[in-house]
Enzyme design. Structure first.
Site, PDB file in Angstrom:
ATOM      1  N   TYR A  11     -12.618  -2.293  -3.511  1.00  0.00           N
ATOM      2  CA  TYR A  11     -13.087  -2.358  -2.122  1.00  0.00           C
ATOM      3  C   TYR A  11     -14.616  -2.260  -2.021  1.00  0.00           C
ATOM      4  CZ  TYR A  11      -8.335  -2.188  -0.270  1.00  0.00           C
ATOM      5  OH  TYR A  11      -7.031  -2.495   0.067  1.00  0.00           O
ATOM      6  N   ASN A  66      -1.879   0.299   6.662  1.00  0.00           N
ATOM      7  CA  ASN A  66      -1.431  -0.968   7.238  1.00  0.00           C
ATOM      8  C   ASN A  66      -0.595  -1.815   6.282  1.00  0.00           C
ATOM      9  OD1 ASN A  66      -3.471  -1.844   5.610  1.00  0.00           O
ATOM     10  ND2 ASN A  66      -4.661  -2.850   7.209  1.00  0.00           N
ATOM     11  N   GLU A  99      -9.286 -10.811  -7.570  1.00  0.00           N
ATOM     12  CA  GLU A  99      -8.409  -9.649  -7.372  1.00  0.00           C
ATOM     13  C   GLU A  99      -7.213  -9.691  -8.320  1.00  0.00           C
ATOM     14  OE1 GLU A  99      -9.670  -9.183  -2.661  1.00  0.00           O
ATOM     15  OE2 GLU A  99      -7.619  -9.787  -3.154  1.00  0.00           O
ATOM     16  N   LYS A 108       0.826  -1.209   0.000  1.00  0.00           N
ATOM     17  CA  LYS A 108       0.000   0.000   0.000  1.00  0.00           C
ATOM     18  C   LYS A 108       0.865   1.266   0.000  1.00  0.00           C
ATOM     19  CE  LYS A 108      -3.861  -2.366   2.242  1.00  0.00           C
ATOM     20  NZ  LYS A 108      -4.887  -2.313   3.332  1.00  0.00           N
ATOM     21  N   THR A 151      -5.334  -6.825  10.883  1.00  0.00           N
ATOM     22  CA  THR A 151      -5.598  -5.558  10.185  1.00  0.00           C
ATOM     23  C   THR A 151      -5.009  -4.374  10.943  1.00  0.00           C
ATOM     24  OG1 THR A 151      -7.686  -6.543   9.427  1.00  0.00           O
ATOM     25  CG2 THR A 151      -7.449  -4.161   9.184  1.00  0.00           C
ATOM     26  N   HIS A 158      -2.065  -5.466   1.495  1.00  0.00           N
ATOM     27  CA  HIS A 158      -3.329  -6.190   1.321  1.00  0.00           C
ATOM     28  C   HIS A 158      -3.002  -7.660   1.114  1.00  0.00           C
ATOM     29  CE1 HIS A 158      -7.270  -7.352  -0.236  1.00  0.00           C
ATOM     30  NE2 HIS A 158      -6.617  -8.028  -1.170  1.00  0.00           N
TER      31      HIS A 158
HETATM   32  P1  DAT Z   1      -7.745  -6.731   5.860  1.00  0.00           P
HETATM   33  O1  DAT Z   1      -6.958  -5.770   5.015  1.00  0.00           O
HETATM   34  O2  DAT Z   1      -6.959  -7.188   7.061  1.00  0.00           O
HETATM   35  O3  DAT Z   1      -8.317  -7.883   5.068  1.00  0.00           O
HETATM   36  P2  DAT Z   1     -10.445  -5.652   5.919  1.00  0.00           P
HETATM   37  O4  DAT Z   1     -10.702  -6.470   4.701  1.00  0.00           O
HETATM   38  O5  DAT Z   1     -11.377  -5.809   7.080  1.00  0.00           O
HETATM   39  O6  DAT Z   1      -8.968  -5.908   6.486  1.00  0.00           O
HETATM   40  O7  DAT Z   1     -10.420  -4.106   5.549  1.00  0.00           O
HETATM   41  C1  DAT Z   1      -9.818  -3.688   4.341  1.00  0.00           C
HETATM   42  C2  DAT Z   1      -9.000  -2.460   4.610  1.00  0.00           C
HETATM   43  O8  DAT Z   1      -9.854  -1.399   5.059  1.00  0.00           O
HETATM   44  C3  DAT Z   1      -7.966  -2.611   5.728  1.00  0.00           C
HETATM   45  O9  DAT Z   1      -6.781  -3.208   5.304  1.00  0.00           O
HETATM   46  C4  DAT Z   1      -7.762  -1.183   6.153  1.00  0.00           C
HETATM   47  C5  DAT Z   1      -9.151  -0.591   6.004  1.00  0.00           C
HETATM   48  N1  DAT Z   1      -9.863  -0.642   7.283  1.00  0.00           N
HETATM   49  C6  DAT Z   1     -10.488  -1.711   7.828  1.00  0.00           C
HETATM   50  N2  DAT Z   1     -11.048  -1.419   8.993  1.00  0.00           N
HETATM   51  C7  DAT Z   1     -10.783  -0.099   9.211  1.00  0.00           C
HETATM   52  C8  DAT Z   1     -11.086   0.819  10.253  1.00  0.00           C
HETATM   53  N3  DAT Z   1     -11.808   0.450  11.324  1.00  0.00           N
HETATM   54  N4  DAT Z   1     -10.636   2.094  10.117  1.00  0.00           N
HETATM   55  C9  DAT Z   1      -9.921   2.477   9.032  1.00  0.00           C
HETATM   56  N5  DAT Z   1      -9.594   1.654   8.020  1.00  0.00           N
HETATM   57  C10 DAT Z   1     -10.011   0.391   8.107  1.00  0.00           C
HETATM   58 MG    MG Z   2      -9.771  -7.937   3.618  1.00  0.00          MG
END
Ligand code: DAT
Ligand code: MG
Length: 139
Positions: free
Chosen positions: A51, A114, A128, A11, A93, A117
């Protein structure tokens, strides 16, 4: 040989913080081979589509804005048990909850910025990967 694939993006924070090499080294040392790779910047429309599953979440706008804020590295990775092994290697995450030694524990800044991905299922890895790469770009 049973093997499968996952999809990753390094990212914008990983690029800004100079961590492309560090993260790719962790990935290849863990036994993943690179089937496709691209240095690119997502458009607003691409990030929204990628997303879309999170469209109703309160952080969606922030997520799309962040993911379009600078270049990313997109890649298809191959290894036995690729999806689960890569999720384990990236960590939770929220980096404050990520296990020691994981990519996010080492390199992520916070829950939004973070570092990486990782696909969450074989089905999504396929979707994807195909979203980012044509057949001719996958080796
Ligand atoms: P992951 O990337 O661990 O699969 P996810 O699919 O739940 O996590 O969410 C996708 C992305 O969205 C994640 O990498 C960062 C962002 N994100 C998720 N939860 C968030 C939050 N509470 N606040 C801000 N960004 C968030
Ligand atoms: Mg995810």
């Amino acid at each position: 040989m049973a093997t499968n694939r996952t999809f990753t993006m390094l990212k914008p924070d990983s690029i800004e913080n100079g961590n492309i090499g560090n993260i790719l080294q962790m990935i290849t040392e863990a036994g993943f081979s690179i089937k496709a790779m691209k240095y690119t910047q997502l458009s607003d429309a691409q990030a929204k589509e990628f997303y879309a599953v999170h469209a109703e979440r309160p952080f969606y706008g922030e997520l799309v804005e962040y993911m379009t804020s600078g270049p990313i590295v997109a890649a298809i990775l191959e290894k036995d048990n690729a999806v689960a092994d890569f999720r384990e290697m990236i960590g939770a995450t929220d980096p404050s909850e990520a296990a020691e030694g994981t990519i996010r524990a080492k390199y992520a800044e916070n829950k939004g910025r973070n570092a990486v991905h990782g696909s969450d299922s074989d089905e999504n890895a396929e979707i994807e990967g195909n979203f980012h790469f044509t057949a001719a770009e996958i080796f």
